[in-house]
Write a protein that holds these residues in place. Sequence first.
Motif, PDB file in Angstrom:
ATOM      1  N   PHE A  31      87.000  83.603  31.075  1.00 33.52           N
ATOM      2  CA  PHE A  31      86.198  82.517  30.976  1.00 33.52           C
ATOM      3  C   PHE A  31      85.833  82.148  29.295  1.00 33.52           C
ATOM      4  O   PHE A  31      85.901  81.161  28.914  1.00 33.52           O
ATOM      5  CB  PHE A  31      85.035  82.440  31.713  1.00 33.52           C
ATOM      6  N   LEU A  32      85.424  83.167  28.944  1.00 32.19           N
ATOM      7  CA  LEU A  32      84.667  83.339  27.578  1.00 32.19           C
ATOM      8  C   LEU A  32      85.973  82.990  26.699  1.00 32.19           C
ATOM      9  O   LEU A  32      85.751  82.191  25.520  1.00 32.19           O
ATOM     10  CB  LEU A  32      83.722  84.505  27.101  1.00 32.19           C
ATOM     11  N   ALA A  33      87.046  83.549  26.814  1.00 36.27           N
ATOM     12  CA  ALA A  33      88.145  83.347  26.074  1.00 36.27           C
ATOM     13  C   ALA A  33      88.657  81.868  25.750  1.00 36.27           C
ATOM     14  O   ALA A  33      89.120  81.262  24.926  1.00 36.27           O
ATOM     15  CB  ALA A  33      89.304  84.287  26.593  1.00 36.27           C
ATOM     16  N   GLY A  34      88.537  81.213  27.153  1.00 37.08           N
ATOM     17  CA  GLY A  34      88.883  79.891  27.341  1.00 37.08           C
ATOM     18  C   GLY A  34      87.983  78.954  26.518  1.00 37.08           C
ATOM     19  O   GLY A  34      88.272  77.725  26.242  1.00 37.08           O
ATOM     20  N   LYS A  35      86.795  79.464  26.242  1.00 35.34           N
ATOM     21  CA  LYS A  35      85.745  78.667  25.629  1.00 35.34           C
ATOM     22  C   LYS A  35      85.857  79.117  23.940  1.00 35.34           C
ATOM     23  O   LYS A  35      84.907  78.708  23.233  1.00 35.34           O
ATOM     24  CB  LYS A  35      84.450  79.164  25.905  1.00 35.34           C
ATOM     25  N   ALA A  36      86.838  79.735  23.478  1.00 34.94           N
ATOM     26  CA  ALA A  36      87.024  80.433  22.298  1.00 34.94           C
ATOM     27  C   ALA A  36      85.707  81.124  21.462  1.00 34.94           C
ATOM     28  O   ALA A  36      85.325  81.075  20.560  1.00 34.94           O
ATOM     29  CB  ALA A  36      86.921  79.123  21.228  1.00 34.94           C
ATOM     30  N   PHE A  37      85.102  81.824  22.661  1.00 36.65           N
ATOM     31  CA  PHE A  37      83.703  82.454  22.433  1.00 36.65           C
ATOM     32  C   PHE A  37      84.029  83.748  21.457  1.00 36.65           C
ATOM     33  O   PHE A  37      83.139  83.903  20.461  1.00 36.65           O
ATOM     34  CB  PHE A  37      83.311  83.126  23.810  1.00 36.65           C
ATOM     35  N   TYR A  38      85.184  84.330  21.570  1.00 40.81           N
ATOM     36  CA  TYR A  38      85.573  85.717  20.798  1.00 40.81           C
ATOM     37  C   TYR A  38      85.995  85.205  19.348  1.00 40.81           C
ATOM     38  O   TYR A  38      86.189  86.053  18.315  1.00 40.81           O
ATOM     39  CB  TYR A  38      86.224  86.415  21.605  1.00 40.81           C
ATOM     40  N   ASP A  39      86.442  84.078  19.061  1.00 43.55           N
ATOM     41  CA  ASP A  39      87.270  83.781  18.120  1.00 43.55           C
ATOM     42  C   ASP A  39      86.512  83.527  16.686  1.00 43.55           C
ATOM     43  O   ASP A  39      85.346  83.273  16.780  1.00 43.55           O
ATOM     44  CB  ASP A  39      87.935  82.291  18.139  1.00 43.55           C
ATOM     45  N   ASN A  40      87.234  84.241  15.708  1.00 42.58           N
ATOM     46  CA  ASN A  40      86.267  84.527  14.361  1.00 42.58           C
ATOM     47  C   ASN A  40      84.910  85.073  14.613  1.00 42.58           C
ATOM     48  O   ASN A  40      84.086  84.656  13.859  1.00 42.58           O
ATOM     49  CB  ASN A  40      86.170  82.862  13.787  1.00 42.58           C
ATOM     50  N   THR A  41      84.849  86.146  15.190  1.00 44.82           N
ATOM     51  CA  THR A  41      83.764  86.997  15.523  1.00 44.82           C
ATOM     52  C   THR A  41      84.099  88.445  14.940  1.00 44.82           C
ATOM     53  O   THR A  41      85.326  88.749  14.752  1.00 44.82           O
ATOM     54  CB  THR A  41      83.200  87.155  16.971  1.00 44.82           C
ATOM     55  N   LYS A  42      83.188  89.195  14.346  1.00 49.76           N
ATOM     56  CA  LYS A  42      83.341  90.354  14.088  1.00 49.76           C
ATOM     57  C   LYS A  42      83.195  91.563  14.907  1.00 49.76           C
ATOM     58  O   LYS A  42      82.282  91.502  15.926  1.00 49.76           O
ATOM     59  CB  LYS A  42      82.584  90.533  12.783  1.00 49.76           C
TER      60      LYS A  42
END
Length: 283
Positions: A130-141
Amino acid sequence: MASSRDRQRKLARAKLDRQLARRAAAAKRRRQIQAGVGTAIVLALIVVGSAWALGAFDSKPEPKAAEDVCAWTPQDAGANTNLKDVGTPATTGLPTAGTRSMTVTTNQGAPITAELDLTAAPCAAASISFLAGKAFYDNTKCHEITAEGALRCGDPSGTGIGGPAYSFYDENVPAAPEPSPSASPAPSEPPAYPKGTVAMIASPPGANGSQFLIFFKDFNPDKPAYPVIGKVTGGLDVVEKIGALETVDNGSGAKVKPKTDVVIQSLTVGEPNAAPVASPSAG
């Protein structure tokens, strides 16, 4: 010659005979009608009884409501400003068997791939998907290289207490090792967290959100606490390379922050499949 009285008697007799004949005919018709009605009623009762026996009059059962697979506990994003509210995953209709592939692309080399275990950790897999579909992790460290030998990622705030505005319970925490008799050496057993294991990590423990660990070395604690959710299938060498990076103080006195930023450029999750969870791969 018959007298007038005799003729009258004959006429009266003939009239009575006609009346009796009409009454007999009417009675016969009534009996026929009654017999016909009775037969019809019997036939109707047979039909109704057969229909009842076959369940024609049974009330249709109410459609059964889908059972919840996962429960998402709301977290107060106002009280903890490190939380990011992007909604919550579904609670029903979630896959509970097979695997889902996860691909983590970082700035440190080839993508890291893993298989998420839908049988042992369906809610963790549902949350990450679900979070991946919301781009939640993108561009995080990935903000920590832990002393246990794992790369810690998934907190957009980089504080260790960030995540989505919901939490969920532990799944698939390894059992503590059985103590061996003092008279004999402990049998050789695989570690609770072999190299390549993907596990959830929460602050506080048990309130899982988005943060996860990827182990680059074996870890076998006395009391396992991290829910295992999958295995690395490719790019473990990249995880090992990241694990060897120099670390610096993260601001709390712990020298665990990678000196070189480890950035998740994208994290994606594939569709469910029926394949079993793969063994950790060094490729």
